[in-house]
Design an enzyme around this catalytic site. Structure first.
Site, PDB file in Angstrom:
ATOM      1  NE  ARG A  43      -4.299  -1.539   0.745  1.00  0.00           N
ATOM      2  CZ  ARG A  43      -5.204  -1.442   1.711  1.00  0.00           C
ATOM      3  NH1 ARG A  43      -5.141  -0.461   2.595  1.00  0.00           N
ATOM      4  NH2 ARG A  43      -6.174  -2.310   1.788  1.00  0.00           N
ATOM      5  CG  ASP A 144     -14.132   7.117   5.177  1.00  0.00           C
ATOM      6  OD1 ASP A 144     -14.821   6.096   5.121  1.00  0.00           O
ATOM      7  OD2 ASP A 144     -12.882   7.086   5.240  1.00  0.00           O
TER       8      ASP A 144
HETATM    9  C1  LIG Z   1     -14.538  -1.333   4.798  1.00  0.00           C
HETATM   10  S1  LIG Z   1     -15.039   0.356   4.682  1.00  0.00           S
HETATM   11  C2  LIG Z   1     -16.734   0.220   5.226  1.00  0.00           C
HETATM   12  C3  LIG Z   1     -17.634   1.109   4.422  1.00  0.00           C
HETATM   13  C4  LIG Z   1     -19.115   1.001   4.786  1.00  0.00           C
HETATM   14  N1  LIG Z   1     -19.362   1.438   6.133  1.00  0.00           N
HETATM   15  C5  LIG Z   1     -19.639  -0.391   4.578  1.00  0.00           C
HETATM   16  O1  LIG Z   1     -19.875  -1.107   5.561  1.00  0.00           O
HETATM   17  O2  LIG Z   1     -19.794  -0.800   3.419  1.00  0.00           O
HETATM   18  C6  LIG Z   1     -14.238   1.087   6.126  1.00  0.00           C
HETATM   19  C7  LIG Z   1     -14.122   2.604   6.041  1.00  0.00           C
HETATM   20  O3  LIG Z   1     -13.730   3.094   7.327  1.00  0.00           O
HETATM   21  C8  LIG Z   1     -12.872   4.198   7.127  1.00  0.00           C
HETATM   22  N2  LIG Z   1     -12.075   4.454   8.350  1.00  0.00           N
HETATM   23  C9  LIG Z   1     -11.001   3.759   8.806  1.00  0.00           C
HETATM   24  N3  LIG Z   1     -10.522   4.323   9.927  1.00  0.00           N
HETATM   25  C10 LIG Z   1     -11.328   5.382  10.193  1.00  0.00           C
HETATM   26  C11 LIG Z   1     -11.342   6.362  11.227  1.00  0.00           C
HETATM   27  N4  LIG Z   1     -10.433   6.372  12.203  1.00  0.00           N
HETATM   28  N5  LIG Z   1     -12.310   7.315  11.185  1.00  0.00           N
HETATM   29  C12 LIG Z   1     -13.240   7.327  10.183  1.00  0.00           C
HETATM   30  N6  LIG Z   1     -13.263   6.432   9.183  1.00  0.00           N
HETATM   31  C13 LIG Z   1     -12.319   5.462   9.189  1.00  0.00           C
HETATM   32  C14 LIG Z   1     -12.046   3.801   5.918  1.00  0.00           C
HETATM   33  O4  LIG Z   1     -11.463   4.924   5.290  1.00  0.00           O
HETATM   34  C15 LIG Z   1     -13.069   3.070   5.066  1.00  0.00           C
HETATM   35  O5  LIG Z   1     -13.622   3.913   4.078  1.00  0.00           O
END
Ligand SMILES: C[S@@+](CC[C@H](N)C(=O)[O-])C[C@H]1O[C@@H](n2cnc3c(N)ncnc32)[C@H](O)[C@@H]1O
Length: 280
Positions: A43, A144
């Site tokens: 990454r 996000d």
């Molecule tokens: C796997 S995706 C899930 C998206 C959606 N909620 C779903 O269930 O389809 C996880 C998301 O969490 C975000 N994320 C990770 N760490 C985070 C943080 N500390 N605060 C806010 N968002 C975060 C990532 O950028 C990513 O877009």
């Protein structure tokens, strides 16, 4: 072979991995297991190439002194998998809950790990269907940590394959076909949603709610229990007492049952002991 052609030519020591692990954990709450070492390498390779570094140590030094790189570092390490109406059993529950409080206006919803936007638009479609209107009395905050995915979310443009599992009626009603095999979310649906960057781990949230429902799905899985509990504790003061919290399929908050109690399949309500901390 020149360095740029060899995928494993960058120096990446155990010590570098431990430092990166600590940086992303402290900043974004993301807990990387030992098994994620190769993932971190792949990454971040692009970031090192852009800066023309041969070692991760140089990249870490840059991070430690240059704030601009942080955003790209975090964007590189997040996992953004999502889809429209993922874990579909939640959407009828959301609809029923909002129907039961529909006199409360405006209704506020928070999609707290919105990724590229499909989840927030699924919430908006659910609300448009419930109120049979493109302009329902509902506001959706979608946040996000990753600024790159938020750009895509705001654009509301997706390739056709992303909506192929939706019914014909939903596709026709809520998406506009473009000439290039993409679709654009209906602008009025888009207007229901405010996309903002927000780190869930930060103690400084920019909004107060009160939210009638929070979607926090498939993000807690990246955090350790302590971080999860901190976030859950912070949710309560921005929620309504009868608000619902939706979690991902492999997430459970039994360790924080003084904060949230289970109400259905991966759906939580505020525990009795914490009700007084929420908004009426
Ligand atoms: C796997 S995706 C899930 C998206 C959606 N909620 C779903 O269930 O389809 C996880 C998301 O969490 C975000 N994320 C990770 N760490 C985070 C943080 N500390 N605060 C806010 N968002 C975060 C990532 O950028 C990513 O877009």
């Amino acid at each position: 072979m020149s360095p740029s052609h060899n995928p494993r030519d960058l120096e990446f020591t155990d010590h570098d991995f431990q430092r990166i692990r600590k940086l992303i954990h402290d900043h974004a709450g993301i807990a990387l297991s030992d098994a994620k070492r190769d993932l971190v390498y792949s990454r971040l390779t692009r970031r090192l190439r852009i800066h023309e570094f041969d070692t991760f140590a140089e990249y870490i030094s840059l991070l430690e002194k240059q704030n601009d790189e942080w955003e790209l570092f975090v964007n590189s390490l997040t996992t953004n998998l999502t889809s429209f109406f993922r874990e579909p059993h939640h959407f009828p529950i959301l609809s029923e809950h909002i129907a039961s409080i529909r006199q409360r206006q405006p209704i506020l919803l928070w999609c707290s790990a919105a990724s590229t936007g499909e989840e927030a638009y699924s919430m908006a479609i659910t609300m448009a269907e419930l109120f049979n209107s493109f302009n329902p009395p509902v506001r959706i905050l979608a946040t996000d940590i990753d600024t790159h995915v938020l750009l895509k979310a705001r654009s509301g443009i997706y390739t056709q394959d992303k909506i192929e599992k939706l019914s014909d009626a939903t596709r026709r009603r809520f998406f506009i076909e473009n000439a290039d095999n993409t679709v654009t979310v209906h602008p009025e649906l888009r207007n229901m949603i405010n996309f903002q960057q927000q780190n869930l781990v930060s103690s400084n949230w920019l909004f107060r709610g009160p939210f009638d429902a929070i979607f926090c799905r498939n993000v807690m899985i990246y955090f350790d229990k302590e971080t999860q509990t901190k976030i859950l504790r912070n949710f309560i003061p921005v929620m309504r007492r009868d608000g619902l919290l939706f979690a991902g399929h492999s997430e459970s908050f039994h360790h924080a049952n003084d904060l949230f109690t289970i109400k259905g399949r991966t759906v939580y309500g505020i525990a009795q002991t914490s009700q007084s901390l929420a908004q009426a």
